[in-house]
Write a protein that holds these residues in place. Structure first.
Motif, PDB file in Angstrom:
ATOM      1  N   SER B 532      42.531  41.256  51.594  1.00 37.93           N
ATOM      2  CA  SER B 532      44.397  42.078  51.166  1.00 37.93           C
ATOM      3  C   SER B 532      43.196  43.412  50.353  1.00 37.93           C
ATOM      4  N   SER B 533      42.182  43.016  49.889  1.00 34.94           N
ATOM      5  CA  SER B 533      41.632  44.046  48.782  1.00 34.94           C
ATOM      6  C   SER B 533      41.691  45.621  49.723  1.00 34.94           C
ATOM      7  N   GLY B 534      40.424  46.045  49.328  1.00 36.14           N
ATOM      8  CA  GLY B 534      39.944  47.541  49.933  1.00 36.14           C
ATOM      9  C   GLY B 534      41.601  48.825  48.557  1.00 36.14           C
ATOM     10  N   PRO B 535      40.801  50.093  49.748  1.00 41.51           N
ATOM     11  CA  PRO B 535      41.905  50.915  48.477  1.00 41.51           C
ATOM     12  C   PRO B 535      43.640  50.953  49.194  1.00 41.51           C
ATOM     13  N   ARG B 536      44.234  50.507  49.016  1.00 39.47           N
ATOM     14  CA  ARG B 536      45.895  50.248  49.364  1.00 39.47           C
ATOM     15  C   ARG B 536      46.526  51.331  47.514  1.00 39.47           C
ATOM     16  N   PRO B 537      46.822  51.950  48.684  1.00 43.03           N
ATOM     17  CA  PRO B 537      47.338  53.114  47.247  1.00 43.03           C
ATOM     18  C   PRO B 537      48.412  52.583  46.676  1.00 43.03           C
ATOM     19  N   SER B 538      49.351  51.497  46.500  1.00 44.12           N
ATOM     20  CA  SER B 538      50.237  50.884  46.106  1.00 44.12           C
ATOM     21  C   SER B 538      49.247  50.257  45.017  1.00 44.12           C
ATOM     22  N   SER B 539      47.978  49.779  45.035  1.00 41.45           N
ATOM     23  CA  SER B 539      47.457  49.422  43.954  1.00 41.45           C
ATOM     24  C   SER B 539      47.257  49.658  42.619  1.00 41.45           C
ATOM     25  N   SER B 540      47.935  48.654  41.600  1.00 42.23           N
ATOM     26  CA  SER B 540      47.729  49.345  40.491  1.00 42.23           C
ATOM     27  C   SER B 540      46.664  48.804  39.645  1.00 42.23           C
ATOM     28  N   PRO B 541      46.200  49.376  38.457  1.00 41.76           N
ATOM     29  CA  PRO B 541      45.072  48.803  37.811  1.00 41.76           C
ATOM     30  C   PRO B 541      45.583  47.444  37.438  1.00 41.76           C
ATOM     31  N   GLU B 542      46.647  47.680  36.663  1.00 50.86           N
ATOM     32  CA  GLU B 542      46.935  45.770  35.996  1.00 50.86           C
ATOM     33  C   GLU B 542      47.265  45.479  37.099  1.00 50.86           C
ATOM     34  N   SER B 543      47.738  45.062  38.819  1.00 49.88           N
ATOM     35  CA  SER B 543      47.505  44.620  39.577  1.00 49.88           C
ATOM     36  C   SER B 543      46.269  43.809  40.036  1.00 49.88           C
ATOM     37  N   ASP B 544      45.462  44.747  39.768  1.00 42.38           N
ATOM     38  CA  ASP B 544      43.800  45.270  40.135  1.00 42.38           C
ATOM     39  C   ASP B 544      43.377  43.524  39.201  1.00 42.38           C
ATOM     40  N   VAL B 545      43.426  43.630  37.628  1.00 41.71           N
ATOM     41  CA  VAL B 545      43.004  42.591  36.834  1.00 41.71           C
ATOM     42  C   VAL B 545      43.807  41.330  37.157  1.00 41.71           C
ATOM     43  N   VAL B 546      44.743  41.497  37.550  1.00 40.06           N
ATOM     44  CA  VAL B 546      45.429  39.783  38.324  1.00 40.06           C
ATOM     45  C   VAL B 546      44.493  39.665  38.693  1.00 40.06           C
ATOM     46  N   LYS B 547      44.142  40.374  39.882  1.00 41.93           N
ATOM     47  CA  LYS B 547      43.863  40.023  41.888  1.00 41.93           C
ATOM     48  C   LYS B 547      42.131  39.862  40.401  1.00 41.93           C
ATOM     49  N   ASP B 548      41.673  40.004  40.143  1.00 44.94           N
ATOM     50  CA  ASP B 548      40.085  39.630  39.727  1.00 44.94           C
ATOM     51  C   ASP B 548      40.241  38.678  38.909  1.00 44.94           C
ATOM     52  N   HIS B 549      41.114  38.589  38.056  1.00 39.83           N
ATOM     53  CA  HIS B 549      41.884  37.308  37.905  1.00 39.83           C
ATOM     54  C   HIS B 549      41.828  35.515  38.498  1.00 39.83           C
ATOM     55  N   MET B 550      42.630  36.564  39.481  1.00 44.77           N
ATOM     56  CA  MET B 550      43.284  34.865  40.471  1.00 44.77           C
ATOM     57  C   MET B 550      41.183  34.945  41.425  1.00 44.77           C
ATOM     58  N   ASP B 551      41.205  35.910  41.332  1.00 44.06           N
ATOM     59  CA  ASP B 551      39.678  35.731  42.443  1.00 44.06           C
ATOM     60  C   ASP B 551      38.885  34.681  41.504  1.00 44.06           C
ATOM     61  N   SER B 552      38.274  35.055  40.700  1.00 43.07           N
ATOM     62  CA  SER B 552      37.542  34.360  39.504  1.00 43.07           C
ATOM     63  C   SER B 552      37.903  32.417  39.409  1.00 43.07           C
ATOM     64  N   SER B 553      39.401  32.470  39.701  1.00 44.44           N
ATOM     65  CA  SER B 553      39.902  31.403  39.170  1.00 44.44           C
ATOM     66  C   SER B 553      39.888  30.250  40.695  1.00 44.44           C
ATOM     67  N   LEU B 554      40.147  31.402  41.685  1.00 40.22           N
ATOM     68  CA  LEU B 554      39.783  30.732  42.948  1.00 40.22           C
ATOM     69  C   LEU B 554      38.335  29.729  43.909  1.00 40.22           C
ATOM     70  N   ALA B 555      37.890  31.030  43.245  1.00 46.90           N
ATOM     71  CA  ALA B 555      36.505  31.288  43.836  1.00 46.90           C
ATOM     72  C   ALA B 555      35.659  30.179  42.502  1.00 46.90           C
ATOM     73  N   THR B 556      35.731  30.199  41.399  1.00 47.31           N
ATOM     74  CA  THR B 556      35.159  28.701  41.437  1.00 47.31           C
ATOM     75  C   THR B 556      36.009  27.544  42.020  1.00 47.31           C
ATOM     76  N   ARG B 557      36.796  26.649  41.530  1.00 46.36           N
ATOM     77  CA  ARG B 557      37.753  25.747  42.189  1.00 46.36           C
ATOM     78  C   ARG B 557      37.298  25.569  43.899  1.00 46.36           C
ATOM     79  N   ALA B 558      37.248  27.074  44.465  1.00 52.43           N
ATOM     80  CA  ALA B 558      37.037  26.277  46.126  1.00 52.43           C
ATOM     81  C   ALA B 558      35.026  25.966  45.892  1.00 52.43           C
TER      82      ALA B 558
END
Lengths: 742, 742
Positions: B532-558
């Motif tokens: 769901s990444s890539g250049p999405r016009p709606s993506s705000s810097p804040e939601s990018d940070v949230v997504k990075d956190h989600m990614d890091s946590s999921l990746a580690t658990r996986a």
């Protein structure tokens, strides 16, 4: 200069050298902080005067003209060197304490600031209070001044080599000899020798010995006796005592824990501490003052209050080091364009989730231990004025629980911070030597944490909850912790959490509800399990074992849940007070409480609840479907957003703990951020780099003993390498099968 | 003799002294074991000959006539002493290796058995393999024998003070000087100095230096160069090199990690390692042999294979110490009647759940690392015969994952075991000094574990799963790990676990299904998040940070979930093989596989799956409601019953790892169980107890320096104690407010 050929990269050296950025990075972060670090550093200890007083105490050590307390070289010292430096520190500590007439609490803090377990630690923290509490007035009058001044140095002798927590099984005896009017203190066998006795190995002059009191072959159980150990002139051991320093430990190198045997050592009958019983010259044992034993039980919890404060202290100390390092360390991610700077590692989500939870824990533990001390003080005031306090069992239970939960969390924070520093976290230049002292020892003493959680803490919970639930209304119980318990006891009845939005999860009241539900649910299950016990005809030995396992697991989880609830509650209370009475509190604290300060604290509070409590033990909240999949997903995004929001204030929040550079003694975590330069300077102190007697190198800078050591290998003066010949030989001997199979 | 008066207890000394019970306890446990420990000790390493070969290797150290490898006194030594003892060990190691012509794997094991990070560790494990892999045939012909024999001692110089994992940002340069036909090796600034270079601080004669190759101002990226460091006659540093020993660390005192700067050091053009590229005298850079780079990539995973084996080794070592101690330590519970013996602590549920999970992990890691080595060997065989292997990315991914999961689990097992020993676990008499060496260092090097799990391991999973899912049928992929991945990739589709009975949860197939579901679910979510990444016009810097956190946590658990699945899978495979072909395997192993052996292993396997994987990360299995409340309750009771069933075999299972007493060097964990007597004997080695130059006491047994130290306090020769006077003074100065408020 880089060529423009397409196949080549720019030499990275076209970027500024990393060391030139570090101080700038640090300054920029500080300027970016949303609140005044000075104000927060007043709020944390409770007031500006408190903070300044701590600074003054530290300055007494920092400005010592002999530099007795400097510790830059400490980590390079052998255990022997460190022990003897500890002796110098101990002496100077007494001089300062005597010179300034420091009260107990100040003296405790002064010892904490020496940052070393000293041979006089137990004298100050246990032997002296025990003597005061258990001596008769006459005894205290004659012995007290000797202990208080340091003319006598005491230790507290309870644990034996083979016996720890089970007091009733200690085997040292104190037998009254009616003929000579003396106690005979005796160690019946080596495993009954007193063990782990802090300060006794090399230093103490007197011991308070717990021994089984025996008169005319009748045993009266454990009693304390004052037993001289060493001659006050020569410091030689007195007859019948044999003492071994216990040998090196995981940490605490300056502490002389001792192992002591008594061979029919005689002390006067009056050396039994006599506040609660006397034994006369005819051997009559008379109990007395039993009512004031309650007071003693109360003061005993003070040690655990102190351990919670110390746990917060060490957690915050590790956190400021790690956050400073993460601020000035730049390490490339693949996202960085080739020509730009590498990112600060504090910008990685995995680093943030490790360090900001450490920060949250440091704040949470600080506030929780302050509340614990307040409740303790209310209890002591009640005991002193009324001779009793309804808070006694509560403070006992809460302090047992918090001791275990706070010291566990502190150690895990310290270790998490150290590891967050990657490879450099393995160097002593990181400044984590303290981890092996208090944080690692504190989880064991004053009740080993695992046992504490599974035993007394859980028993307290089951009992209190049962009582509260059985009452129609918990009327008259207005003291906060009791009211909390009452709330907790009913919280379990809510079967599903109702919030659905991120904002619901960021509401502190909701966070507490979630944590309360866990406590209540687990205590409920534990109570049920326990009430189903008793003599049931159908119960097989196998099902008993299974039940014991269930009990142990539930009890541990319930106690931890309760501890975390209490900690979160303190944090939420603080944030609420700041929100509702900022003016009033600004005045009390002596610093302006601003909105950004409150917001930052509120974020930390949310991280503590969401990350440290809920997400890290998620099963506890989902096992009974209290939280749904959708709610958990909201918790994760709420938490991620909050972590990101803390980024700007992280350094400021860490530095608000006001840890002094000299005290931290961490080249990698220093306030100026010059981590690399300081690490190099620090390496030069390593004895292996030095010449001379203590050094590792000769006058040419070559390691000592080189010629007789690997020099023989390098110069070809030892067994030559001849693999082929060797293989032929082994084949002949039929040995080859072994090697080739492995 | 105890009197019969009702108010008194029997003196506890009427019970036998604890030390007399310990050997009996140990023997009784051994006799009670349901299987032959000898047979299990053959099964664990794979065969009787394997076990005996390891014993032979250990005997080479144990029987050294100079007692070079004895380590009883090691923990009492200063860092300096320990370093120089390490030099002697290193020399003797070379002599033994040369004398017996030991192959790499035997030499690796011999070094492991020295139980010390030696200055020649990196020479053997990294410098030599790198030189072999990256040199041209001619270079290897001339340099190889020097390295192999130990006439040259090498180190591997990659990491810089300010740069670690991001290779492209290293700043050391190697610039070709066409006039002199030399490379100029240069450190542009202090933070670019090579850092953490094992063996370089005091010992190595040569370094393989990774530097940015520059010709005519054009950069070609990182390349390896052979750079002499020290004179082969005098061992003095050669001109232009400056080296500092890096200073003391968390552990590894005998290792001389170094910090090195090069000031325009010149080496011949031919010192570039030339297997993959040459540079001629006119500065022409020519690539070659690029196809055989694949082989190198393959052999690089070998280090991680070895780290998994070592992780299992240290986990089992800690486990046998802790289980022996728990067997002979008796400590009272309130349930014990006053007149009876205290229970062995191994009978407490909380001790069992800590130690039997440690046992399960030790077995699980052992079998998993054996499987990893097998797959590695298949890959190498394919590479050698076909020049390529479809297993290459798989083995890369799996070994990255297992390296992190195994070393994390090993360290946590070691620490859990140490803490299970209560107070005595804080003494070095417990024998856990090794914890600060490999277990604590291994989580950082060869990829810091947190980064490894969140990065490469997770990327591998997402990629593989995507590929497998996109294929209509995973045809032709018959190699076990690939087949496993395929199974895992579809396992997530099962939305609820179906088993309802305890027996369902004890079925190994079901256990794997549960673990597989977790992997698949987490990788699925991670893939979705990333796609769901890539250049999405709606993506705000804040939601990018949230997504990075989600990614890091999921990746580690996986990644962790995947690693745990692989480990459990190996264990289940082994149990199945033993069940289906006991005769055949008995023959291969050289010991009879009995039914009780298989049952015991099956129990351990269940504990690994249920306790170590499922219950310890319960949220991962309940977040999506895959496991229901009722099923979790069954898991808990099934696990409790299984733990109880392991009680009888616990000591036998631990001792089957065949750790030698001399090697363990643990007074508290020795095979004869005489923990208390041995601990006392051990204390006597503490230098503080000794007289003479190195000792801490004078000829009277009084601590040295007493008179000038605390002796001054005790004798009243220093600042006197006068609290009242002091308080008056402070009141006058107006300082009293501070103290009283704190």
């Amino acid at each position: 200069m880089p060529s423009s050929t397409s196949s080549s990269n720019s030499p990275p050296s076209s970027l500024p050298p990393p060391e030139t950025l570090q101080s700038q990075d640090m300054e920029r972060e500080r300027k970016g902080c949303s609140f005044s670090i000075d104000s927060m550093s007043c709020l944390l200890p409770g007031s500006r005067s408190q903070r300044d007083h701590s600074r003054w105490l530290l300055s007494l050590l920092k400005q010592d003209p002999d530099r007795t307390f400097d510790k830059e070289a400490r980590v390079f010292q052998s255990r022997n060197q460190r022990f003897f430096q500890g002796q110098r520190i101990a002496l100077r500590y007494f001089e300062i304490r005597n010179l300034h007439g420091l009260e107990k609490k100040d003296a405790d803090l002064l010892r904490l600031y020496t940052d070393e377990y000293l041979p006089i630690q137990v004298h100050e923290s246990m032997a002296q209070p025990t003597l005061r509490n258990q001596s008769s007035d006459d005894q205290w009058k004659s012995w007290g001044p000797m202990f208080r001044s340091g003319r006598w140095i005491g230790c507290y002798m309870q644990t034996e080599l083979a016996h720890g927590s089970n007091l009733s099984r200690l085997r040292t005896t104190a037998t009254l000899d009616l003929e000579t009017d003396q106690w005979i203190i005796h160690t019946p066998e080596p495993s009954a020798g007193k063990c782990w006795i802090g300060g006794s190995g090399m230093t103490a002059t007197h011991g308070i010995v717990m021994a089984n009191l025996v008169i005319r072959q009748r045993s009266y159980g454990m009693h304390p006796f004052l037993v001289p150990l060493r001659d006050l002139e020569t410091h030689r051991l007195l007859p019948g005592r044999s003492i071994l320093e216990m040998g090196c430990k995981y940490g605490a190198p300056a502490m002389d824990n001792g192992y002591i045997r008594f061979d029919n050592v005689r002390v006067p009958r009056t050396h039994l501490l006599q506040r609660f019983q006397t034994v006369d010259e005819r051997g009559n044992y008379v109990e007395r003052n039993s009512q004031s034993k309650v007071m003693i039980r109360g003061t005993m919890t003070l040690v655990r209050v102190g351990l919670c404060e110390i746990a917060a202290h060490h957690a915050s100390r590790a956190t400021v080091i790690a956050i400073r390092y993460a601020t000035v360390r730049r390490q490339g991610s693949s996202k960085t364009p080739p020509a730009s700077l590498e990112p600060q590692i504090i910008d990685y989500p995995s680093v943030q989730s490790r360090l900001f939870t450490a920060l949250a824990a440091s704040y949470a533990l600080t506030f929780a231990s302050q509340d614990l001390r307040k409740i303790y003080q209310v209890m002591i005031d009640e005991l002193e004025s009324e001779g009793r306090s309804r808070l006694l069992p509560i403070v006992h239970g809460i302090s047992s629980t918090l001791k275990a939960v706070c010291t566990n969390e502190s150690l895990s924070v310290v270790e998490r911070c150290r590891r967050s520093m990657g490879g450099h976290g393995y160097s002593q230049a990181a400044g984590f030597d303290f981890e092996r002292n208090q944080p690692n020892a504190g989880i064991i003493y004053e009740g080993e944490n695992t046992m504490l959680l599974a035993g007394p803490a859980a028993n307290f919970l089951v009992k209190q909850f049962g009582e509260i639930r059985n009452q129609a209304s918990p009327g008259g119980m207005l003291v906060p912790p009791v009211a909390q318990l009452a709330c907790l006891a009913v919280a379990g009845e809510e079967l599903k959490f109702q919030g659905l939005e991120e904002s619901d999860l960021l509401d502190h009241g909701n966070q507490l509800d979630i944590l309360a539900h866990r406590v209540s649910r687990l205590v409920g299950e534990l109570s049920e399990l326990r009430s189903s016990s008793g003599p049931r005809p159908s119960s097989s030995p196998e099902s008993d074992v299974v039940k014991d396992h269930m009990d142990s697991s539930l009890a541990t989880r319930a106690s931890r849940a309760f501890g975390q609830y209490l900690i979160a509650q303190s944090f939420v209370d603080l944030v609420s007070s700041l929100r509702s009475r900022p003016r009033q509190l600004s005045e009390r604290i002596g610093a302006e409480i601003t909105q950004p300060m409150i917001e930052s604290l509120s974020r930390l509070c949310s991280i503590y609840a969401l990350e440290n409590c809920i997400l890290s033990d998620l099963g506890d909240f989902t096992e009974d479907s209290y939280l749904s999949s959708k709610q958990i997903s909201k918790i994760r995004s709420a938490s991620a957003r909050t972590l990101a929001g803390l980024r700007r204030d992280a350094l400021g929040l860490a530095e608000s703990f006001d840890h002094d550079d000299w005290y931290l003694c961490s080249p990698l975590g220093s306030s100026d951020g010059r981590a690399y330069e300081r690490m190099i300077d620090w390496m030069k102190l390593e004895p292996l780099n030095l010449q001379g007697e203590e050094g590792g190198r000769d006058e040419n800078g070559v390691m000592k003993g080189y010629r007789q050591g690997v020099g023989r290998l390098i110069r070809g003066e030892t067994i030559p390498f001849d693999l082929e010949a060797e293989q032929r030989r082994r084949e002949k001997e039929g040995k080859v099968g072994l090697g080739s199979k492995l």
